[in-house]
Design a protein around this motif. Structure first.
Motif, PDB file in Angstrom:
ATOM      1  N   PHE A 173       0.842  -1.203   0.000  1.00  0.00           N
ATOM      2  CA  PHE A 173       0.000   0.000   0.000  1.00  0.00           C
ATOM      3  C   PHE A 173       0.877   1.253   0.000  1.00  0.00           C
ATOM      4  O   PHE A 173       1.956   1.242   0.585  1.00  0.00           O
ATOM      5  N   ARG A 174       0.386   2.286  -0.665  1.00  0.00           N
ATOM      6  CA  ARG A 174       1.069   3.584  -0.618  1.00  0.00           C
ATOM      7  C   ARG A 174       0.291   4.477   0.338  1.00  0.00           C
ATOM      8  O   ARG A 174      -0.943   4.526   0.281  1.00  0.00           O
ATOM      9  N   LEU A 175       1.019   5.121   1.225  1.00  0.00           N
ATOM     10  CA  LEU A 175       0.371   6.002   2.199  1.00  0.00           C
ATOM     11  C   LEU A 175       0.061   7.336   1.528  1.00  0.00           C
ATOM     12  O   LEU A 175       0.951   7.970   0.961  1.00  0.00           O
ATOM     13  N   ARG A 176      -1.196   7.741   1.576  1.00  0.00           N
ATOM     14  CA  ARG A 176      -1.564   9.012   0.925  1.00  0.00           C
ATOM     15  C   ARG A 176      -1.555  10.161   1.929  1.00  0.00           C
ATOM     16  O   ARG A 176      -0.936  11.179   1.700  1.00  0.00           O
ATOM     17  N   CYS A 177      -2.264  10.011   3.042  1.00  0.00           N
ATOM     18  CA  CYS A 177      -2.175  11.088   4.043  1.00  0.00           C
ATOM     19  C   CYS A 177      -2.631  10.594   5.414  1.00  0.00           C
ATOM     20  O   CYS A 177      -3.301   9.564   5.530  1.00  0.00           O
ATOM     21  N   ILE A 194     -12.683  15.173   9.838  1.00  0.00           N
ATOM     22  CA  ILE A 194     -12.910  15.177   8.384  1.00  0.00           C
ATOM     23  C   ILE A 194     -12.943  16.594   7.806  1.00  0.00           C
ATOM     24  O   ILE A 194     -12.796  16.766   6.600  1.00  0.00           O
ATOM     25  N   ALA A 195     -13.066  17.592   8.687  1.00  0.00           N
ATOM     26  CA  ALA A 195     -12.966  18.971   8.184  1.00  0.00           C
ATOM     27  C   ALA A 195     -11.563  19.197   7.601  1.00  0.00           C
ATOM     28  O   ALA A 195     -11.391  19.948   6.639  1.00  0.00           O
ATOM     29  N   ALA A 196     -10.560  18.527   8.187  1.00  0.00           N
ATOM     30  CA  ALA A 196      -9.187  18.657   7.674  1.00  0.00           C
ATOM     31  C   ALA A 196      -8.863  17.562   6.650  1.00  0.00           C
ATOM     32  O   ALA A 196      -8.127  17.789   5.695  1.00  0.00           O
ATOM     33  N   PHE A 197      -9.453  16.402   6.857  1.00  0.00           N
ATOM     34  CA  PHE A 197      -9.126  15.235   6.018  1.00  0.00           C
ATOM     35  C   PHE A 197      -9.847  15.316   4.659  1.00  0.00           C
ATOM     36  O   PHE A 197      -9.257  15.007   3.614  1.00  0.00           O
ATOM     37  N   GLY A 198     -11.118  15.731   4.705  1.00  0.00           N
ATOM     38  CA  GLY A 198     -11.939  15.778   3.491  1.00  0.00           C
ATOM     39  C   GLY A 198     -11.256  16.489   2.318  1.00  0.00           C
ATOM     40  O   GLY A 198     -11.141  15.918   1.224  1.00  0.00           O
ATOM     41  N   PRO A 199     -10.781  17.735   2.540  1.00  0.00           N
ATOM     42  CA  PRO A 199     -10.171  18.448   1.408  1.00  0.00           C
ATOM     43  C   PRO A 199      -8.956  17.725   0.807  1.00  0.00           C
ATOM     44  O   PRO A 199      -8.606  17.961  -0.346  1.00  0.00           O
ATOM     45  N   LEU A 200      -8.321  16.847   1.584  1.00  0.00           N
ATOM     46  CA  LEU A 200      -7.141  16.134   1.054  1.00  0.00           C
ATOM     47  C   LEU A 200      -7.520  14.937   0.191  1.00  0.00           C
ATOM     48  O   LEU A 200      -6.725  14.461  -0.616  1.00  0.00           O
ATOM     49  N   VAL A 201      -8.745  14.425   0.384  1.00  0.00           N
ATOM     50  CA  VAL A 201      -9.082  13.161  -0.287  1.00  0.00           C
ATOM     51  C   VAL A 201     -10.314  13.224  -1.185  1.00  0.00           C
ATOM     52  O   VAL A 201     -10.439  12.423  -2.113  1.00  0.00           O
ATOM     53  N   LEU A 202     -11.222  14.154  -0.901  1.00  0.00           N
ATOM     54  CA  LEU A 202     -12.487  14.169  -1.655  1.00  0.00           C
ATOM     55  C   LEU A 202     -12.289  14.733  -3.061  1.00  0.00           C
ATOM     56  O   LEU A 202     -11.478  15.651  -3.258  1.00  0.00           O
ATOM     57  N   PHE A 260     -18.179  10.034   1.103  1.00  0.00           N
ATOM     58  CA  PHE A 260     -16.789   9.546   1.140  1.00  0.00           C
ATOM     59  C   PHE A 260     -16.591   8.294   0.288  1.00  0.00           C
ATOM     60  O   PHE A 260     -15.469   7.893   0.039  1.00  0.00           O
ATOM     61  N   ARG A 261     -17.713   7.717  -0.166  1.00  0.00           N
ATOM     62  CA  ARG A 261     -17.557   6.564  -1.068  1.00  0.00           C
ATOM     63  C   ARG A 261     -17.011   6.998  -2.434  1.00  0.00           C
ATOM     64  O   ARG A 261     -16.566   6.182  -3.216  1.00  0.00           O
ATOM     65  N   THR A 262     -17.066   8.317  -2.699  1.00  0.00           N
ATOM     66  CA  THR A 262     -16.472   8.798  -3.951  1.00  0.00           C
ATOM     67  C   THR A 262     -14.945   8.859  -3.822  1.00  0.00           C
ATOM     68  O   THR A 262     -14.235   8.985  -4.811  1.00  0.00           O
ATOM     69  N   ALA A 263     -14.447   8.793  -2.586  1.00  0.00           N
ATOM     70  CA  ALA A 263     -12.998   8.900  -2.367  1.00  0.00           C
ATOM     71  C   ALA A 263     -12.368   7.575  -1.956  1.00  0.00           C
ATOM     72  O   ALA A 263     -11.147   7.412  -2.059  1.00  0.00           O
ATOM     73  N   PHE A 264     -13.201   6.635  -1.467  1.00  0.00           N
ATOM     74  CA  PHE A 264     -12.655   5.367  -0.953  1.00  0.00           C
ATOM     75  C   PHE A 264     -13.516   4.180  -1.369  1.00  0.00           C
ATOM     76  O   PHE A 264     -14.743   4.264  -1.305  1.00  0.00           O
ATOM     77  N   GLU A 265     -12.861   3.106  -1.714  1.00  0.00           N
ATOM     78  CA  GLU A 265     -13.582   1.851  -1.994  1.00  0.00           C
ATOM     79  C   GLU A 265     -13.786   1.067  -0.689  1.00  0.00           C
ATOM     80  O   GLU A 265     -14.703   0.264  -0.584  1.00  0.00           O
ATOM     81  N   TRP A 316      -4.855   5.164   2.405  1.00  0.00           N
ATOM     82  CA  TRP A 316      -3.894   4.305   1.697  1.00  0.00           C
ATOM     83  C   TRP A 316      -4.384   4.059   0.276  1.00  0.00           C
ATOM     84  O   TRP A 316      -5.582   4.135   0.008  1.00  0.00           O
ATOM     85  N   GLU A 317      -3.459   3.668  -0.571  1.00  0.00           N
ATOM     86  CA  GLU A 317      -3.848   3.193  -1.906  1.00  0.00           C
ATOM     87  C   GLU A 317      -3.176   1.836  -2.107  1.00  0.00           C
ATOM     88  O   GLU A 317      -1.959   1.697  -1.876  1.00  0.00           O
ATOM     89  N   CYS A 318      -3.959   0.872  -2.531  1.00  0.00           N
ATOM     90  CA  CYS A 318      -3.386  -0.469  -2.720  1.00  0.00           C
ATOM     91  C   CYS A 318      -2.510  -0.477  -3.982  1.00  0.00           C
ATOM     92  O   CYS A 318      -2.982  -0.108  -5.061  1.00  0.00           O
ATOM     93  N   VAL A 319      -1.250  -0.861  -3.831  1.00  0.00           N
ATOM     94  CA  VAL A 319      -0.391  -0.938  -5.019  1.00  0.00           C
ATOM     95  C   VAL A 319      -0.107  -2.397  -5.400  1.00  0.00           C
ATOM     96  O   VAL A 319       0.294  -2.688  -6.520  1.00  0.00           O
TER      97      VAL A 319
END
Ligand SMILES: CC(C)(COP(=O)(O)OP(=O)(O)OC[C@H]1O[C@@H](n2cnc3c(N)ncnc32)[C@H](O)[C@@H]1OP(=O)(O)O)[C@@H](O)C(=O)NCCC(=O)NCCSC(=O)CC(=O)O
Length: 483
Positions: free
Chosen positions: A277-281, A327-335, A366-371, A450-453
């Protein structure tokens, strides 16, 4: 002794130059070229511009943070001899020399049946004794069992690329029990890690400490030389923590917490394409400034002097608020931009109509940002709160509920049992995005993306789920809310 302003200024300049060495070289070089008109004068302007551009690209590249990878992870898989079915819990409660009071036994059993835990969760050996063995020796034995199993598991999977002698940094987290020497030293001793290994032991940070450790590893790996490897071990050691009083809020941990541990190897190199996995944030939110949040998970003595962890009745709600802030801080990084735009529009609408109409803020999907989403399996109430707060489906929280059912609240390692569930079920594909959410004493909420690599290969062992995967997902009993 304080330093003079002069020295402080020099220190600041020195730090700036060291931290931005390549940018300083590029800018100085470019400035020198512009000043030495004789050099620039001989150079066609387009060449001078290209040299400047190249130097700036080089500076930007050198400043770019290194990627961080989860190379592999492993979990402790308890043997069935550690099982504690409800009937055993009841029998033990009656046999305990402490819990004489029938009302407390009935309460604990009611909670257990409604907690979301199943009949196969496991407790350490110490709990099988009458009375429980709360000695240091018992705690060390439990720690050696769960920690070494998880670390053995991760090294068994990485042995071709990473061996114990390749570990540069070690982070061990265990909240409630910290002996001397600490567990980090126990791991160094067992695996004969190098004598220049940088080891850290985190304690008292509750169930979110596993993701706090991942955040710490990330910060180290961003700055460390390429190819640095960090071993993270997350666990909670229960043996000494069995509460022997009758206070309801302190009986609850006896019902929820079960043995477990996870180990992960992180690196700032993809390790010959072995990384999974690659760590995104990583985003951490600490709400300890609020008194109620600070006391939400609190270790103390009851009025009879029995030590235990008091869990507030409001814990699930506190977790909900902490997640909102997180998620106020996390959302903008992933959505995706479209979801962020909808949030911004609803904020704007609320501002424009303030006082005239009640405008509900848009809840981003958040399903638009994560599976996949792993919610700390803290208890049925915690998972319910997050599912409801984020508008998730039953499928979205399946891994969390099944992990709670099969393993109980294994504290900081629970999200890795959930990941193991998803992988054992073959649901993780290359490119899939995963969100881990944890909560813990403090109060603390952590999000890690994370992103699965590299998905688990068919035929790889199913880890802690090996002996029970076929029975899951299972239909959980309906809970009568009016009881
Ligand atoms: C415990 C539950 C499964 C019970 O759910 P129920 O659906 O039965 O509903 P309920 O909330 O009405 O609780 C049933 C009975 O238990 C009592 N009760 C519930 N929680 C209590 C508490 N913290 N202290 C004292 N009593 C409590 C209620 O008053 C009620 O009593 P009566 O029947 O007399 O009316 C749920 O509330 C839950 O999951 N809560 C969250 C658990 C939690 O705190 N997990 C985080 C652990 S800490 C962690 O993971 C992080 C860390 O350690 O860092």
């Amino acid at each position: 002794m304080g330093s003079s302003p002069h020295v402080n200024f020099l220190k600041m300049v020195n730090r700036l130059v060291v931290n931005n060495f390549f940018a300083v070289v590029a800018v100085t070089g470019a400035a020198a070229m512009l000043i030495r008109r004789d050099i620039v004068g001989q150079m066609p302007p387009v060449h001078a511009l290209m040299v400047l551009l190249l130097m700036m690209i080089l500076a930007a590249k050198m400043r770019r943070r290194r990627e961080v990878y989860l190379v592999e992870y492993g979990c402790f898989g308890p043997k069935s001899c550690y099982r504690t079915p409800f009937a055993t819990c009841l029998e033990h409660a009656h046999l305990m020399p402490y819990l004489v009071d029938e009302e407390s036994v009935a309460f604990a059993m009611r909670l257990l049946e409604r907690s979301g835990l199943g009949e196969e969760t496991c407790v350490p050996d110490a709990y099988h004794y009458m009375p429980p063995d709360r000695s240091l020796r018992a705690s060390r034995e439990e720690a050696e069992l769960v920690i070494f199993s998880a670390v053995d598991d991760v090294f068994a999977k990485t042995t071709t690329v990473i061996k114990p002698c390749d570990i540069d940094v070690l982070i061990v987290n265990c909240s409630i029990f910290t002996p001397t020497p600490v567990f980090a030293d126990m791991v160094v001793n067992r695996y004969k890690l190098r004598d220049d290994v940088k080891s850290v032991n985190l304690s008292g940070m509750g169930c979110s400490a596993g993701l706090v450790s991942v955040g710490l590893a990330k910060n180290i790996l961003h700055a460390a030389p390429l190819g640095t490897r960090v071993l993270v071990v997350s666990t909670e050691i229960l043996s000494s923590q069995y509460y022997v009083g009758t206070e309801r809020a302190m009986l609850l941990p006896n019902c929820l917490f079960r043995m477990g541990a996870a180990a992960m190897i992180l690196s700032n190199s993809p390790e010959e394409d072995q990384a999974r996995f690659r760590l995104r944030c990583v985003v951490r939110t600490v709400t300890a400034a609020h008194d109620a949040d600070y006391r939400c998970v609190f270790q103390e003595e009851d009025d009879k002097g029995n030590t235990g962890i008091r869990l507030s009745k409001d814990l699930a709600t506190t977790a909900g608020y902490a997640l909102k802030n997180n998620i106020a801080a996390f959302g903008p990084l992933v959505l995706p931009a479209s979801e962020q735009l909808l949030v911004a529009l609803s904020l704007l609408k609320r501002k424009l109509l303030s006082g005239r109409a009640k405008v509900r803020l848009y809840r981003p999907n958040f399903r638009t940002a994560f599976e996949h989403i792993c919610i700390h399996a803290g208890g049925r109430g915690v998972i319910d709160e997050v599912q409801h707060g984020l508008g998730l489906s039953d499928d979205d929280v399946e891994a969390s509920r099944m992990t709670l059912h099969r393993f109980g609240n294994t504290s900081s390692s629970s999200v890795f049992y959930e990941l193991a569930y998803m992988e054992a079920k073959g649901r993780m594909s290359k490119g899939d995005r995963l969100w881990m959410i944890s909560f813990g004493a403090g109060f603390d909420c952590n999000s890690v993306a994370w992103e699965c690599v590299k998905p688990k290969q068919p035929g790889d062992a199913d880890g802690p789920w090996a002996d029970s995967l076929a029975r899951y997902p299972m239909q959980l009993p309906e809970i009568d809310k009016d009881m």
